[in-house]
Design an enzyme around this catalytic site. Sequence first.
Site, PDB file in Angstrom:
ATOM      1  N   ASP A  58       0.849  -1.189   0.000  1.00  0.00           N
ATOM      2  CA  ASP A  58       0.000   0.000   0.000  1.00  0.00           C
ATOM      3  C   ASP A  58       0.889   1.244   0.000  1.00  0.00           C
ATOM      4  OD1 ASP A  58       0.962  -0.373   2.557  1.00  0.00           O
ATOM      5  OD2 ASP A  58      -0.884   0.243   3.558  1.00  0.00           O
ATOM      6  N   ASP A 111       2.098   4.686   1.591  1.00  0.00           N
ATOM      7  CA  ASP A 111       2.157   5.356   2.899  1.00  0.00           C
ATOM      8  C   ASP A 111       2.046   6.865   2.703  1.00  0.00           C
ATOM      9  OD1 ASP A 111       2.731   2.931   4.437  1.00  0.00           O
ATOM     10  OD2 ASP A 111       4.666   2.969   3.422  1.00  0.00           O
TER      11      ASP A 111
END
Length: 479
Positions: A202, A204
């Site tokens: 993912d 950040d």
Amino acid sequence: MNRNPDQNTFPNITLKIIETYLGRVPSVNEYHMLKLQARNIQKITVFNKDIFVSLVKKNKKRFFSDVDTSASEIKDRILSYFSKQTQTYNIGKLFTIIELQSVLVTTYTDILGVLTIKAPNVISSKISYNVTSMEELARDMLNSMNVAIIDKAKVMGRHNVSSLVKNVNKLMEEYLRRHNKSCICYGSYSLYLINPNIRYGDIDILQTNSRTFLIDLAFLIKFITGNNIILSKIPYLRNYMVIKDENDNHIIDSFNIRQDTMNVVPKIFIDNIYIVDPTFQLLNMIKMFSQIDRLEDLSKDPEKFNARMATMLEYVRYTHGIVFDGKRNNMPMKCIIDENNRIVTVTTKDYFSFKKCLVYLDENVLSSDILDLNADTSCDFESVTNSVYLIHDNIMYTYFSNTILLSDKGKVHEISARGLCAHILLYQMLTSGEYKQCLSDLLNSMMNRDKIPIYSHTERDKKPGRHGFINIEKDIIVF
């Protein structure tokens, strides 16, 4: 007694607004509890649902095209949520519905709806870095720190990842470009923009409107997938929220910071996206290696860390002209730990105008001591450093949230000593202070080192507080 209000008792306009919203004449209790929400309720009532449906459909087509759901299903879910209050009689739930609907009607278009219109041209700003030349050096540095002994009996918490992460990443890439004044990224994706060989999960992010963004995104996912989406707040991570699905699968998380903090975070511009300066990220990585859990991660997947470190080393070599010749001078700076009081004294006089730094391992103790000093010039950089800093009478005071590794009884391990030095350098970068000579010595102090076993480590500071959450399906907000 739950009587309906007399039409002549209350102002007709306010009563009509609440009645239209609820689809019924409000009870006396409902009226008195909701009358102060009349302005928000009116915004919700006049909100153009058709335009909103169209925006969500466009977001779906662009970022969630592989999700099997029809346009009519999306419309039904949206209209169902915007009429949910008509079947709700619990005042607490009504307040939650009003709050969340208000976020959607006042912010969604500017935050996520805007992603569906034509984007500005991408300004290509990539520099070609020779990361390969740093891979062997990075591997040597990391090998000397690969000293954690994995306890096979230790139960590790599983981090389940949602299948929607790839869709959200696609959305986030566009979001970072459109909102690059309020949202920046760090971590693997930011390094991927420098070195396409970096693997990332993912994305950040740090942003100034985290809660609003996550609520809007949670609803977008809910309307597209039909799944119940939950937002959680973790007490020991400052201003942190995470979105998970109903099966507790991680979708995305975010740290919220103030605009004044955002303004001082060192950053660089790549393809219309601001990323945290890799020099700053490298210092954070060195700091985090003082955390025993991070060393365990290194032991499990050294190549992942090697790719990241090599990328950052090449960046600082290219940007700052760092020469890797092993000349370390006074690095790492001398560190003496007082285990009883949980304070580490770092001798800083060789590099900085303040002669020493008192590093507290308990944040509450530091806060109390700062009050006793009667000093009001402390700097709080929130989750960027997870610490406050104060310089008073030539002494720096700060908090260190990680463990301190010991190589022998009462002796700070060089991994932690470097982590403490990196923590001080983060302050120097954030305040535009001098740091380059110190950075050069710190990085060179990581070269040609033998492995030193860990004797023991201090415990992390225990953070009080409770978990908070927003459950959209159950109309609950707990913070």
